[in-house]
Enzyme design. Structure first.
Site, PDB file in Angstrom:
ATOM      1  N   THR A 133       0.823  -1.211   0.000  1.00  0.00           N
ATOM      2  CA  THR A 133       0.000   0.000   0.000  1.00  0.00           C
ATOM      3  C   THR A 133       0.859   1.265   0.000  1.00  0.00           C
ATOM      4  O   THR A 133       2.008   1.241   0.468  1.00  0.00           O
ATOM      5  CB  THR A 133      -0.887  -0.013   1.268  1.00  0.00           C
ATOM      6  OG1 THR A 133      -1.491   1.260   1.413  1.00  0.00           O
ATOM      7  CG2 THR A 133      -0.086  -0.284   2.536  1.00  0.00           C
ATOM      8  N   ASP A 134       0.273   2.369  -0.454  1.00  0.00           N
ATOM      9  CA  ASP A 134       0.979   3.657  -0.385  1.00  0.00           C
ATOM     10  C   ASP A 134       1.051   4.185   1.043  1.00  0.00           C
ATOM     11  O   ASP A 134       1.811   5.104   1.333  1.00  0.00           O
ATOM     12  CB  ASP A 134       0.310   4.699  -1.307  1.00  0.00           C
ATOM     13  CG  ASP A 134      -1.154   4.979  -0.965  1.00  0.00           C
ATOM     14  OD1 ASP A 134      -1.714   4.336  -0.052  1.00  0.00           O
ATOM     15  OD2 ASP A 134      -1.751   5.855  -1.628  1.00  0.00           O
ATOM     16  N   GLU A 135       0.245   3.593   1.946  1.00  0.00           N
ATOM     17  CA  GLU A 135       0.210   4.118   3.326  1.00  0.00           C
ATOM     18  C   GLU A 135       1.539   3.937   4.046  1.00  0.00           C
ATOM     19  O   GLU A 135       1.778   4.589   5.062  1.00  0.00           O
ATOM     20  CB  GLU A 135      -0.915   3.451   4.128  1.00  0.00           C
ATOM     21  CG  GLU A 135      -2.273   3.782   3.561  1.00  0.00           C
ATOM     22  CD  GLU A 135      -3.429   3.533   4.521  1.00  0.00           C
ATOM     23  OE1 GLU A 135      -3.200   3.352   5.727  1.00  0.00           O
ATOM     24  OE2 GLU A 135      -4.568   3.534   4.043  1.00  0.00           O
ATOM     25  N   TYR A 158      -2.103  -0.393  11.034  1.00  0.00           N
ATOM     26  CA  TYR A 158      -2.212  -1.082   9.729  1.00  0.00           C
ATOM     27  C   TYR A 158      -0.987  -0.800   8.862  1.00  0.00           C
ATOM     28  O   TYR A 158      -0.313  -1.720   8.381  1.00  0.00           O
ATOM     29  CB  TYR A 158      -3.494  -0.649   9.004  1.00  0.00           C
ATOM     30  CG  TYR A 158      -3.474  -0.988   7.515  1.00  0.00           C
ATOM     31  CD1 TYR A 158      -3.579  -2.307   7.086  1.00  0.00           C
ATOM     32  CD2 TYR A 158      -3.326   0.017   6.554  1.00  0.00           C
ATOM     33  CE1 TYR A 158      -3.546  -2.623   5.717  1.00  0.00           C
ATOM     34  CE2 TYR A 158      -3.292  -0.294   5.191  1.00  0.00           C
ATOM     35  CZ  TYR A 158      -3.402  -1.605   4.786  1.00  0.00           C
ATOM     36  OH  TYR A 158      -3.352  -1.915   3.437  1.00  0.00           O
ATOM     37  N   LYS A 162       2.039  -3.261   7.418  1.00  0.00           N
ATOM     38  CA  LYS A 162       2.346  -3.437   5.992  1.00  0.00           C
ATOM     39  C   LYS A 162       3.807  -3.039   5.718  1.00  0.00           C
ATOM     40  O   LYS A 162       4.503  -3.715   4.952  1.00  0.00           O
ATOM     41  CB  LYS A 162       1.402  -2.611   5.115  1.00  0.00           C
ATOM     42  CG  LYS A 162      -0.048  -3.065   5.105  1.00  0.00           C
ATOM     43  CD  LYS A 162      -0.260  -4.464   4.520  1.00  0.00           C
ATOM     44  CE  LYS A 162      -0.036  -4.549   3.024  1.00  0.00           C
ATOM     45  NZ  LYS A 162      -0.418  -5.878   2.483  1.00  0.00           N
TER      46      LYS A 162
END
Ligand code: NAD
Ligand code: DAU
Length: 352
Positions: A133-135, A158, A162
């Site tokens: 993810t970009d997060e 989260y 990741k």
């Protein structure tokens, strides 16, 4: 039949995973696709009803963090490649119970990497594609885009889980020579999206004349991509991306949450033959998400330049297809919102 590849897709019963499985099964009749999924609240085999009887598709129920389950699926199906999507994926749930995110996203990923490393003798012949993810890059200010070189700066449980899994994936490339590939994508939307995430939650609530909870002032920005374009990107990277590399995936499509919710309200008013403006009256500003990342925006030029990928639909087209899908699939919505859904979400939103 002798299959050319025997691809383990983890999390294949979830939102993005089911689109990935469908794309592979329908495109490559000479690949066997093994959907490995624990079937948590977010996993639903209804998502794959249209392909479940195809001869190049198999389902295996298992937990990525279980040594026994992963060992069994590698042995039974002689796995040649992995596309890893299984994860706990919802930021709000990670704030409430971070340990489940460590268990699945961190330990589960390392467990899979270990089995791939031990099972594959000639590591150059097999691909382990990790979907991220970009997060992991944290939160942007008003300007700038995330590139593959942006330092990791995760803020939520989260995104931290990741980011940790991404580091382990890269470690298995550098340390053990596993042929890894990785993609970091922005926010997806589309059919079969569980109605806890912003877009499907709003569609579901508008249909039912329920409040539309917008966190904070609604000025946080997300960069939205149609899920089928994400699946196409993963397919390109899996087949043609460079080993040991990560690729950002996104469609340069930034919206504030409030603009997006208002756009959806008006679109739904048209579809439901309501007076334009009726659904906007359901908008409620509620307590902000803790540690709410302000803005995400992806620079996907590496993917575009190396693999010639670009999104196939505009946001307006994709959103209309999505809304139509939800309006035509009431049974799916009823099924996924039965059980604990109402109880969980009344508690979640009553606390805001
Ligand atoms: P989802 O929550 O819809 O689906 C997750 C799937 O994983 C479900 O089918 C669930 O049953 C399964 N699963 C959960 N724990 C498991 C376990 N321990 N063992 C086996 N299966 C398990 O998630 P999604 O939105 O489809 O996201 C898929 C992947 O893509 C995730 O890795 C997520 O981090 C990543 N991602 C998502 C987005 C997005 O916008 N949704 C964007 C970028 C990256
Ligand atoms: O950027 C990619 C990520 O996008 C993925 O890695 C995650 O798995 C996925 O869940 C998604 O994370 P977000 O937190 O951005 O998505 P969510 O749909 O939960 O929220 C989108 C924005 O809308 C965010 O700013 C919070 C806000 N929001 C969300 C909900 C559920 C609201 O204002 N109200 C809501 O009820």
């Amino acid at each position: 039949m002798e299959f050319k590849k025997r691809i383990l897709v983890t999390g294949g019963a979830g939102f993005i995973g089911s689109h990935m499985v469908r794309l592979l099964v329908n495109t490559y009749s000479d690949y066997l696709v093994i959907n490995f999924d624990k079937l948590t609240y977010a996993g639903n085999l209804e998502n794959l009803k249209d392909i479940e009887n195809k001869s190049n598709y198999v389902f295996f129920q298992g937990d990525v963090s279980s040594e026994k389950d992963v060992n069994e699926v590698f042995k039974t199906h002689q796995i040649s490649d992995v596309i890893h999507l299984a994860a706990e994926s919802h930021v709000d749930r990670s704030i409430e119970s971070p340990m489940e995110f460590v268990q699945t996203n961190v330990l589960g990923t390392v467990n899979l990497l270990q089995h791939a490393k031990n099972f594959w003798e000639d590591k150059g012949k097999h691909v382990f594609h990790h979907v991220s993810t970009d997060e992991v890059y944290g939160s942007l200010g008003n300007t700038g885009l995330f590139t593959e070189k942006t330092p990791y700066d995760p803020r939520s449980p989260y995104s931290s889980s990741k980011a940790s899994s991404d580091h382990f994936v890269m470690a298995f490339y550098h340390t053990y020579g596993l042929s890894i590939k990785m993609s970091n994508c922005s926010n997806n939307y589309g059919s079969h999206h569980f109605p806890e995430k912003l877009i499907p939650l709003m569609i579901h609530n508008i249909c039912n004349n329920k409040d539309l909870p917008v966190y904070g002032k609604g000025d946080n920005i997300r960069d939205w991509l149609w899920v089928e374009d994400h699946a196409r990107a993963i397919n390109e990277i899996f087949h043609h991306g460079r080993v040991g590399q990560s690729y950002n995936v996104g469609g340069l499509n930034e919206w504030t949450n409030l603009d997006l919710v208002e756009y959806l309200c008006d679109l739904m008013d048209k579809k439901l033959n309501r007076n334009i403006g009726a659904s906007r009256k359901l908008i409620r500003f509620v307590k902000d998400r803790a540690g709410h990342d302000q803005r995400y925006a992806i620079d996907a030029s590496k993917l575009k330049e190396e693999l010639n990928w670009s999104p196939s639909v505009t946001f307006e087209e994709g959103l209309e297809k999505t809304v139509d899908w939800y309006l035509n699939n009431e049974e799916w919505i009823n099924q996924v919102t039965s059980g604990d859904y109402q109880k969980y979400y009344s508690k979640h939103y009553n606390n805001r």
